[in-house]
Design a protein around this motif. Structure first.
Motif, short mmCIF file in Angstrom:
data_model
loop_
_atom_site.label_atom_id
_atom_site.label_comp_id
_atom_site.label_asym_id
_atom_site.label_seq_id
_atom_site.Cartn_x
_atom_site.Cartn_y
_atom_site.Cartn_z
N SER A 1 33.53 51.52 41.12
CA SER A 1 33.09 50.21 40.65
C SER A 1 33.95 49.72 39.48
O SER A 1 34.36 48.56 39.44
CB SER A 1 31.63 50.26 40.22
N GLN A 2 34.26 50.63 38.55
CA GLN A 2 35.08 50.25 37.40
C GLN A 2 36.49 49.84 37.85
O GLN A 2 37.10 48.94 37.29
CB GLN A 2 35.21 51.40 36.39
N VAL A 3 37.01 50.54 38.87
CA VAL A 3 38.36 50.22 39.34
C VAL A 3 38.38 48.86 40.03
O VAL A 3 39.25 48.03 39.77
CB VAL A 3 38.86 51.33 40.31
N ILE A 4 37.41 48.61 40.88
CA ILE A 4 37.42 47.43 41.74
C ILE A 4 37.02 46.15 41.01
O ILE A 4 37.53 45.08 41.29
CB ILE A 4 36.48 47.69 42.96
N ARG A 5 36.12 46.28 40.08
CA ARG A 5 35.55 45.11 39.41
C ARG A 5 36.63 44.23 38.79
O ARG A 5 37.57 44.72 38.17
CB ARG A 5 34.59 45.59 38.30
N GLY A 6 36.51 42.93 39.01
CA GLY A 6 37.45 42.01 38.37
C GLY A 6 38.62 41.61 39.24
O GLY A 6 39.37 40.71 38.88
N TYR A 7 38.82 42.29 40.36
CA TYR A 7 39.91 41.87 41.26
C TYR A 7 39.42 40.75 42.18
O TYR A 7 38.25 40.71 42.56
CB TYR A 7 40.42 43.05 42.08
N ASP A 8 40.36 39.88 42.55
CA ASP A 8 40.01 38.75 43.42
C ASP A 8 39.96 39.15 44.88
O ASP A 8 39.27 38.53 45.68
CB ASP A 8 41.05 37.63 43.26
#
Lengths: 284, 167
Positions: free
Chosen positions: A118-125
């Motif tokens: 979740s921390q890695v993926i969050r914020g990517y479009d």
């Protein structure tokens, strides 16, 4: 800075994009302000990353826990001979930076698991999945669904490629609508026997990049309700319809998956299972 | 009623090694029956196993239509697919024989520390004179190969497991 909000150098670099009515200066600015995460810097991730970098996607994430092996180079074209033994993410970062200094690269030298994804993926479009196993594929699908991030998922085996886009939200089928659970271990055949033609992975990884760029630009038909199947031997593309499965454990009416789940890694060989195994295996 | 049946790369063996066959039938169920692979595609209750998907022409998965009762017509193309995952991980099952002077050395632990492989002991018989271990090693092909080389260099005898020994 020009009226387009781009430097002279950027106008030259992206001139063939800017010439396209569907992109233009505005679209190029959008790309520069956008972000994409590529899971797996392997056969699919290599061409995808190279094209996303060249296209000027402003922030590129690369997640891969592996190191570059000699046997990777037949298809994983972001890495070179001198990279053997190096972390894949660092090798990929160097190649991206060389192609386009406009790209800010974020590297994650780790296998994605429930704890960190979740921390890695969050914020990517947008997320592009080019991972090499079912447990990661299910995890990436579920996490993108929960985080409401579009996912371009693809896989290749021998001479065949598959691609689909999952747009989060009601009315759109997810990866689990296609396959709800990892296949039973007994039906996963030899990964040794299953090779892959490098260039076929290149076709599909490049398609993933095209699909991601369309999502970032908001143009064209997204493969959110289709599965694209590429048969390289016949040089045939099929576009099969997909629809939400009412029985889907993630997005169906009676969903049972409400948080991230982790599956075991399993891979058996034909050696102990008999020769003619159908099923689901490796390649990219 | 000639139907073209196509199978994805992972399923070629379902069609006797070819990727495309012609078959007669008026429903998917009949076509599947005539392929004589019903028991592989369907479970004991006759339902299509969930990791297979069947499409008629460019249409939706038959599960969202009428399942095995979905009608087919002359000239239709039926595509049988399964999801594929990519990757090049391998798993090898090996018999390791440790001689008397090696039997007390923690070599399997060393391999798990030194290489990116998963070690899984499936069977073992160890005494003070000799150790015989059925070990499954999985990981990237090169990594598994290096792990095997490490055992060989340490003086362990390594043999592949013949089928069905450990299952």
């Amino acid at each position: 800075m020009s009226d387009l909000g781009l430097t002279e150098e950027q106008i030259q670099r992206y001139s063939r994009h800017i010439l396209l009515a569907e992109v233009g200066g505005e679209g190029q600015q959008e790309l520069l302000a956008s972000s994409a995460l590529v899971v797996g810097a392997g056969g699919l991730g290599s061409p995808a990353l190279l094209y996303l970098a060249a296209a000027g996607v402003g922030r590129l994430g690369v997640a891969d826990g592996g190191i570059v092996e000699l046997s990777n180079l037949q298809r994983q074209i972001i890495h070179g001979t001198s990279d053997v033994g190096r972390n894949k993410v660092l090798s990929a970062e160097a190649a991206i930076t060389e192609i386009n200094p406009d790209c800010q690269v974020e590297v994650f030298h780790e296998r994605l698991i429930t704890k960190n994804i979740s921390q890695v993926i969050r914020g990517y479009d947008v997320v592009l999945d080019g991972s090499d196993n079912f447990p990661t594929r299910f995890l990436v699908n579920d996490c993108c669904w929960f985080e409401k991030i579009p996912l371009v998922s693809a896989a290749v085996l021998r001479f065949e490629g598959q691609l689909m886009t999952v747009l989060p939200g009601e009315g759109n089928p997810c990866y689990r609508c296609f396959i709800p659970e990892p296949p039973p271990p007994g039906l996963v055949p030899s990964c040794q026997e299953a090779g892959v033609l490098g260039a076929v992975v290149g076709v599909i990884g490049t398609l993933q990049a095209v699909e991601a760029l369309k999502i970032l630009l908001g143009i064209g038909t997204i493969m959110s309700h289709h599965l694209v199947v590429y048969d390289a031997i016949q040089c045939q593309f099929a576009r099969l319809k997909r629809a939400p499965d009412p029985a889907c454990p993630l997005c169906g009416a009676t969903r049972t998956i409400t948080e991230l789940v982790e599956y075991d890694f399993t891979c058996t060989t034909d050696m102990e299972r008999g020769e003619n195994g159908e099923g689901i295996t490796s390649g990219a | 009623m000639s139907i073209t049946v196509r199978a994805g790369a992972a399923l070629k063996s379902l069609l006797g090694g070819s990727q495309e066959v012609q078959i007669d039938g008026t429903t998917i169920g009949e076509v599947v029956e005539r392929l004589t692979i019903r028991e592989r595609l369907c479970d004991d209750t006759g339902k299509l196993r969930r990791h297979f998907n069947i499409h008629v022409n460019d249409g939706e998965d038959i599960r969202l239509l009428q399942g095995l009762d979905t009608p087919v017509r002359d000239g239709d193309t039926v595509t049988i697919l399964s999801a594929i995952a990519g990757g090049a991980d391998v798993a090898r099952k090996l018999w390791l024989t440790f001689s008397q002077e090696l039997v007390d050395k923690p070599l399997i632990w060393e391999v798990a520390q030194k290489f990116q492989v998963v070690t899984n002991i499936r069977q073992a018989s160890v005494s003070k004179d000799v150790g015989i271990v059925g070990l499954e090693l999985s990981g990237e092909e090169d990594e598994v190969r290096r792990a095997i080389d490490f055992f060989l260099q340490a003086g362990v005898s390594v043999e592949p497991v013949e089928r069905d020994v450990m299952e």
